[in-house]
Design a protein around this motif. Structure first.
Motif, short mmCIF file in Angstrom:
data_model
loop_
_atom_site.label_atom_id
_atom_site.label_comp_id
_atom_site.label_asym_id
_atom_site.label_seq_id
_atom_site.Cartn_x
_atom_site.Cartn_y
_atom_site.Cartn_z
N PRO A 168 15.93 -25.51 36.60
CA PRO A 168 15.82 -26.05 35.24
C PRO A 168 15.49 -27.54 35.18
O PRO A 168 15.78 -28.29 36.12
CB PRO A 168 17.23 -25.83 34.70
N THR A 169 14.90 -27.90 34.07
CA THR A 169 14.78 -29.31 33.72
C THR A 169 16.08 -29.63 32.99
O THR A 169 16.40 -29.00 31.99
CB THR A 169 13.57 -29.53 32.79
N HIS A 172 19.18 -21.75 28.33
CA HIS A 172 19.21 -20.64 27.38
C HIS A 172 19.08 -19.31 28.10
O HIS A 172 18.91 -19.26 29.33
CB HIS A 172 18.19 -20.85 26.25
N VAL A 187 15.74 -15.89 34.85
CA VAL A 187 15.19 -16.30 36.15
C VAL A 187 16.33 -16.49 37.16
O VAL A 187 16.26 -16.01 38.29
CB VAL A 187 14.39 -17.62 36.01
N GLY A 245 9.72 -18.01 39.85
CA GLY A 245 10.20 -18.66 38.63
C GLY A 245 9.79 -17.82 37.44
O GLY A 245 9.46 -16.64 37.57
N PRO A 283 7.50 -16.72 34.02
CA PRO A 283 6.09 -16.37 33.92
C PRO A 283 5.20 -17.54 33.53
O PRO A 283 4.03 -17.60 33.90
CB PRO A 283 6.07 -15.30 32.82
N LEU A 295 5.21 -20.33 34.65
CA LEU A 295 5.00 -21.27 35.76
C LEU A 295 3.77 -20.93 36.60
O LEU A 295 3.34 -21.74 37.42
CB LEU A 295 6.23 -21.34 36.66
N TYR A 344 8.92 -12.32 30.60
CA TYR A 344 9.51 -13.11 29.51
C TYR A 344 10.73 -12.44 28.92
O TYR A 344 10.77 -11.22 28.79
CB TYR A 344 8.50 -13.30 28.38
N LEU A 345 11.66 -13.25 28.55
CA LEU A 345 12.73 -12.79 27.70
C LEU A 345 12.35 -13.24 26.29
O LEU A 345 12.13 -14.42 26.04
CB LEU A 345 14.07 -13.40 28.10
N LYS A 369 8.46 -15.36 22.81
CA LYS A 369 9.15 -15.98 23.94
C LYS A 369 10.33 -16.84 23.46
O LYS A 369 10.16 -17.65 22.54
CB LYS A 369 8.16 -16.88 24.71
N MET A 370 11.49 -16.62 24.06
CA MET A 370 12.61 -17.50 23.74
C MET A 370 12.34 -18.86 24.38
O MET A 370 12.10 -18.92 25.59
CB MET A 370 13.92 -16.92 24.27
N SER A 371 12.31 -19.90 23.58
CA SER A 371 12.03 -21.20 24.19
C SER A 371 12.59 -22.34 23.37
O SER A 371 12.78 -22.22 22.16
CB SER A 371 10.52 -21.35 24.41
N LYS A 372 12.87 -23.40 24.08
CA LYS A 372 13.47 -24.56 23.41
C LYS A 372 12.49 -25.13 22.40
O LYS A 372 12.88 -25.49 21.30
CB LYS A 372 13.85 -25.63 24.43
N SER A 373 11.22 -25.18 22.79
CA SER A 373 10.26 -25.82 21.89
C SER A 373 10.06 -25.02 20.61
O SER A 373 9.80 -25.58 19.55
CB SER A 373 8.93 -26.05 22.60
N1 LIG Z 1 11.87 -16.92 27.56
C1 LIG Z 1 11.83 -17.02 28.89
N2 LIG Z 1 11.81 -15.90 29.63
C2 LIG Z 1 11.79 -15.97 30.99
N3 LIG Z 1 11.81 -17.13 31.67
C3 LIG Z 1 11.85 -18.29 30.98
C4 LIG Z 1 11.86 -18.29 29.56
N4 LIG Z 1 11.90 -19.59 29.15
C5 LIG Z 1 11.92 -20.36 30.27
N5 LIG Z 1 11.88 -19.59 31.38
C6 LIG Z 1 11.96 -20.04 32.77
O1 LIG Z 1 13.18 -20.73 32.99
C7 LIG Z 1 13.05 -21.62 34.10
C8 LIG Z 1 13.65 -22.96 33.77
O2 LIG Z 1 12.67 -23.74 33.13
P1 LIG Z 1 12.86 -25.04 32.28
O3 LIG Z 1 14.22 -25.59 32.33
O4 LIG Z 1 11.70 -25.92 32.60
O5 LIG Z 1 12.68 -24.37 30.89
P2 LIG Z 1 12.15 -25.06 29.63
O6 LIG Z 1 10.71 -25.36 29.86
O7 LIG Z 1 13.07 -26.14 29.23
O8 LIG Z 1 12.32 -23.90 28.65
P3 LIG Z 1 11.45 -23.72 27.38
O9 LIG Z 1 10.29 -22.92 27.86
O10 LIG Z 1 12.39 -23.02 26.51
O11 LIG Z 1 11.08 -25.09 26.84
C9 LIG Z 1 11.57 -21.62 34.44
O12 LIG Z 1 11.35 -20.80 35.56
C10 LIG Z 1 10.92 -21.03 33.19
O13 LIG Z 1 9.71 -20.38 33.50
#
Ligand SMILES: Nc1ncnc2c1ncn2[C@@H]1O[C@H](COP(=O)(O)OP(=O)(O)OP(=O)(O)O)[C@@H](O)[C@H]1O
Ligand SMILES: [Zn+2]
Length: 465
Positions: free
Chosen positions: A29-30, A36, A42, A224, A226, A228, A257-258, A264-268
Motif C-alpha cells: 500500500p501507499t 480499504h 490483494v 498486485g 489489476p 498495476l 477488482y473488488l 471499482k472500489m477506490s479512494k479516488s
Molecule cells: N478495488 C480494488 N480491487 C482490487 N485491488 C485493488 C483495488 N483498489 C486497489 N487495489 C490494489 O491495492 C493495492 C494497494 O494499492 P494502493 O495503496 O496504491 O491503493 P490506492 O491506489 O490508494 O487505492 P485506490 O485505487 O483506491 O486509490 C494495489 O495492489 C492496488 O492495485
C-alpha cells in the motif's frame, strides 16, 4: 501446480527458479490512509498464495513494500500538517493493526521506499550508463523505446501506448511514452541529494530496486492489483530487465477488482469501506471468507448480502468443528472398523480434491466447497458410537486445510463442563456487581468456543452448538 501468468495470458506449470525456494514480491500500500476492502483483497490473496506454497513444501521468501513517498503522500501530509515521514509511520502502524486482525501474516521483509534511496540512485545510474535513461534539468526519465520488450506485459505496442500517453504539466520528457525515475525537488517537497540534484524517486523504480535487492535479479512471482499491470508493472519490467539483462519476474499474478455497485472500489472515487469500518461489524474471518469464496482473478462485488452469506457459511464450518470436538470427547476409544476405514479413505480423497483445486491457480472457491463436502461426509457417517480416532482425524484434516486458507484462527478446544460452569458463575457474579461489560465478554468468549448461554427464569442454561 498451475498459475495463470499475466505475461503469457495462460495458466502455466509453476516451478521455482531455484530448487524449492520461491520468491514473491507483492506491491504493497501507499501509506497515506487506512486500507480499504479492495486493497485487502490483494493482501489476503497473497497471504493465501504464500501459505499454500509453504503447505506444498516450498520455502517461501515474501516481500511486500510500503510506498511511503509519492504525490498522494505529500498532498495528505500537507493537508494534515505533518511530515511525510510521520504520515508514513502512522499508517504503517495502522496497516499492521488491520492486517494482523485479518490474520495476514507479516512478510519476511516490508521494505520502505524512503529507506532505499541510495539503492535507487545506484540503480538509476546503471540505467543512465547503459543508455536507457536520460536526465533533463534534475529529472531522470526512462526511454521506453530503447527497451525492446516494452509493452509485453500489458500486451500493447508502442503506437497504442503513444496514443494513450501524455506529458503532464511540468514534465520534461523527450517522448510521451517515457516515464520518470527521479523527480527534481519542487518547493515544499521532501527530497534527497543525488547526482542530478535534490529530488525524490518515481514510484515504479522503488519496486524494481526493492525486489532485486531483497529477492534477486529474477523473482518467481510478482503481483498486485489489476490496475498495476500498466503502467506500474510494465515499467518495473522495463527498468529491471534493462538494468540486469535478466528476466525480472517469471510469473505475474494479478488479482481481480473488488467492486461496489459494479464499480471499482477506490479512494479516488470515494466509494470505499475501510477494513477498519467493516471490522466494527464483522469478524475479520468473515471478510476473508467472502474474499476467498470467489476465484482471485474474478471481479467480485462487495455487498452486505454476500457478507451475511459468508458469515453464516463460516459459522456452519465452526459449528461443524465444535460438533467434531464434542464427539471426540463422547466417542469411544477403540480401533477403526472397516466402515470407518472406508470413511477416512473418502475424506482423504476429499483432501486431495482440495489440493487439486488449489493447485489449479489457487482455486479457493473450489477448496471451500470441498471443506463443506468433508463436513457433509462427517455428518452422515459418524456419530457417538464411532471410533474417537475417526473423529479426531477428520477434525485435524479440516483444521489443517482450513488453516491454509487462514480460517479457524478462533477455534479453541472444547471446554469441559466444570470449566463452563465456573465461567457461568463468574458471569453471574459480574452481573450482580453490575459489571455488564465483563458479563457480556464472558458470554461472547463462551459463544466463540461453541457454548451458548440461555438466561431463563430458572437460571442460566447452557448448550453446545
Ligand atoms: N478495488 C480494488 N480491487 C482490487 N485491488 C485493488 C483495488 N483498489 C486497489 N487495489 C490494489 O491495492 C493495492 C494497494 O494499492 P494502493 O495503496 O496504491 O491503493 P490506492 O491506489 O490508494 O487505492 P485506490 O485505487 O483506491 O486509490 C494495489 O495492489 C492496488 O492495485
Ligand atoms: Zn510495485
Amino acid at each position: 501446480m498451475k498459475i495463470y501468468n499475466t505475461l503469457t495470458k495462460r495458466k502455466e506449470e509453476f516451478r521455482p527458479l531455484n530448487d524449492n525456494k520461491v520468491t514473491i514480491y507483492a506491491c504493497g500500500p501507499t501509506v497515506y490512509d487506512f486500507f480499504h476492502v479492495g486493497n485487502a483483497r490483494v493482501f489476503i490473496t497473497f497471504d493465501v498464495v504464500r501459505n499454500y506454497l509453504k503447505y506444498r513444501g516450498y520455502e517461501v521468501k515474501f516481500v511486500q513494500n510500503f510506498t511511503d513517498i509519492d504525490d498522494k503522500m505529500i498532498k495528505r501530509a500537507n493537508e494534515e500538517g505533518v511530515t511525510v515521514k510521520e504520515l508514513g509511520d502512522r499508517f504503517i502502524e495502522e496497516y499492521f493493526k488491520d492486517a494482523d486482525a485479518l490474520n495476514i501474516k507479516r512478510a519476511d521483509v516490508h521494505p520502505r521506499a524512503t529507506e532505499h534511496i541510495q539503492d535507487i540512485i545506484e540503480f538509476i545510474k546503471v540505467l543512465i550508463e547503459k543508455g536507457y535513461a536520460y536526465e533533463v534539468e534534475g529529472d531522470v526519465y526512462f526511454a521506453a523505446r530503447k527497451f525492446p520488450g516494452y509493452g509485453k506485459l500489458s500486451g500493447q505496442n508502442l503506437e497504442e501506448l503513444e496514443a494513450g500517453a501524455r506529458v503532464e504539466p511540468g514534465e520534461k520528457k523527450k517522448d510521451p511514452v517515457d516515464f520518470a525515475l527521479w523527480k527534481a525537488k519542487k518547493p515544499g517537497e521532501p527530497s534527497w541529494p543525488s547526482p542530478w540534484g535534490e529530488g525524490r524517486p518515481g514510484w515504479h523504480i522503488e519496486c524494481s530496486v526493492m525486489a532485486v535487492k531483497h529477492l534477486g535479479e529474477t523473482i518467481d512471482i510478482h503481483g498486485g492489483g489489476p490496475d498495476l499491470i500498466f503502467p506500474h508493472h510494465e515499467n518495473e519490467v522495463a527498468q529491471s530487465e534493462a538494468a540486469t539483462g535478466k528476466p525480472f519476474a517469471r510469473f505475474f499474478m494479478h488479482v481481480g477488482y473488488l467492486n461496489i455497485n459494479n464499480e471499482k472500489m477506490s479512494k479516488s472515487l470515494g466509494n470505499f469501506f475501510t477494513v477498519r469500518e467493516i471490522l466494527k461489524e464483522y469478524d475479520p474471518e468473515v471478510l476473508r471468507f467472502f474474499m476467498l469464496s470467489s476465484h482471485y482473478r474474478s471481479p467480485i462485488n462487495f455487498s452486505r448480502e454476500l457478507m451475511e452469506q459468508s458469515k453464516s457459511a463460516l459459522e456452519r464450518l465452526y459449528n461443524a468443528l465444535y460438533a467434531m470436538e464434542h464427539l471426540q470427547n463422547a466417542a469411544p476409544e477403540r480401533p477403526l472398523n472397516g466402515e470407518e476405514e472406508e470413511y477416512l479413505k473418502k475424506q482423504l480423497e476429499n483432501k486431495n480434491k482440495l489440493i487439486d483445486s488449489m493447485d489449479d491457480d489457487f482455486n479457493t472457491a473450489g477448496a471451500i466447497a470441498v471443506l463443506f463436502d468433508m463436513i457433509r461426509e462427517f455428518n452422515v457417517s459418524l456419530n457417538e458410537n464411532s471410533s474417537r480416532e475417526a473423529v479426531r482425524k477428520t477434525k485435524e484434516m479440516v483444521l489443517e486445510l482450513g488453516g491454509v486458507l487462514g480460517f479457524f484462527s478462533k477455534f479453541q478446544p472444547l471446554l469441559l463442563d466444570e470449566e463452563i460452569e465456573r465461567k457461568i458463575k463468574e458471569r453471574e457474579e459480574a452481573r450482580k456487581a453490575k459489571n455488564y461489560a465483563l458479563a457480556d465478554k464472558i458470554r461472547d468468549e463462551l459463544r466463540a468456543r461453541g457454548i451458548i448461554l440461555e438466561d431463563t427464569p430458572a437460571g442460566v442454561r447452557w448448550k453446545r452448538v
